[in-house]
Scaffold this motif. Sequence first.
Motif, PDB file in Angstrom:
ATOM      1  N   UNK A  71       0.344  -0.830  -0.068  1.00 52.70           N
ATOM      2  CA  UNK A  71      -0.276  -0.078  -0.113  1.00 52.70           C
ATOM      3  C   UNK A  71       1.017   1.450   0.147  1.00 52.70           C
ATOM      4  N   UNK A  72       0.245   2.198  -0.883  1.00 57.41           N
ATOM      5  CA  UNK A  72       0.747   3.335  -0.736  1.00 57.41           C
ATOM      6  C   UNK A  72       0.192   4.812   0.226  1.00 57.41           C
ATOM      7  N   UNK A  73       1.126   5.131   1.214  1.00 57.90           N
ATOM      8  CA  UNK A  73       0.693   6.378   1.897  1.00 57.90           C
ATOM      9  C   UNK A  73       1.153   7.430   0.991  1.00 57.90           C
ATOM     10  N   UNK A  74       1.441   8.692   1.515  1.00 60.21           N
ATOM     11  CA  UNK A  74       1.306  10.360   1.309  1.00 60.21           C
ATOM     12  C   UNK A  74       1.055  11.119   1.425  1.00 60.21           C
ATOM     13  N   UNK A  85      -2.538  -0.997  -3.223  1.00 63.49           N
ATOM     14  CA  UNK A  85      -1.673  -0.836  -4.759  1.00 63.49           C
ATOM     15  C   UNK A  85      -2.596  -2.246  -5.486  1.00 63.49           C
ATOM     16  N   UNK A  86      -3.760  -1.965  -5.630  1.00 65.84           N
ATOM     17  CA  UNK A  86      -4.466  -3.297  -6.233  1.00 65.84           C
ATOM     18  C   UNK A  86      -4.483  -3.000  -7.497  1.00 65.84           C
ATOM     19  N   UNK A 100      -0.630   6.067 -11.047  1.00 64.36           N
ATOM     20  CA  UNK A 100      -1.330   6.216 -11.382  1.00 64.36           C
ATOM     21  C   UNK A 100      -2.837   4.914 -11.200  1.00 64.36           C
ATOM     22  N   UNK A 101      -3.153   5.527 -10.199  1.00 60.90           N
ATOM     23  CA  UNK A 101      -5.014   4.670  -9.703  1.00 60.90           C
ATOM     24  C   UNK A 101      -5.783   4.922 -10.982  1.00 60.90           C
ATOM     25  N   UNK A 125       7.009  -4.218  -4.606  1.00 62.79           N
ATOM     26  CA  UNK A 125       5.546  -4.076  -4.768  1.00 62.79           C
ATOM     27  C   UNK A 125       5.781  -5.463  -6.055  1.00 62.79           C
ATOM     28  N   UNK A 126       7.151  -5.883  -6.225  1.00 61.34           N
ATOM     29  CA  UNK A 126       6.862  -7.539  -6.806  1.00 61.34           C
ATOM     30  C   UNK A 126       5.974  -8.363  -6.537  1.00 61.34           C
TER      31      UNK A 126
END
Length: 128
Positions: A71-74, A85-86, A100-101, A125-126
């Motif tokens: 997952x990404x948190x910013x 990150x699905x 890009x979501x 992320x792999x």
Amino acid sequence: MPIEALLVLVIGGIAGVALLLHLTGRSNLRVLSPDGARAEWLRHFPDDTIVDVTLSHDGHAALLRTETGPGLLWSFGADTVARHLLDFDWLEHPKGMEFYFHDFATPHVLVHLDETERRHWRHLMEPA
């Protein structure tokens, strides 16, 4: 009251609030710590179990690995945004990585990373 006077008051009020927020430091991007990133992620997704947290060098983003995936948190001003990150794409960018979501609420975000961070984040992320 004439519409022109009302318009000046509204625009002046909005500008005044924006200036006040900026001068008090509320417009600065939030800097994350590992524990802060964990807490923020759990604020967005309380049922997730976090495996580990990787912060960007500038502290404005974190890549979290959870039991359900990365997952990404910013930072978004003084607040944070979190996304699993699905369903996303990412591209190399001269300043880092651009995510890009496939979600109209969060179209994309640029995460500032140096070359070493980019390689590490790509590895994390792999899929397993």
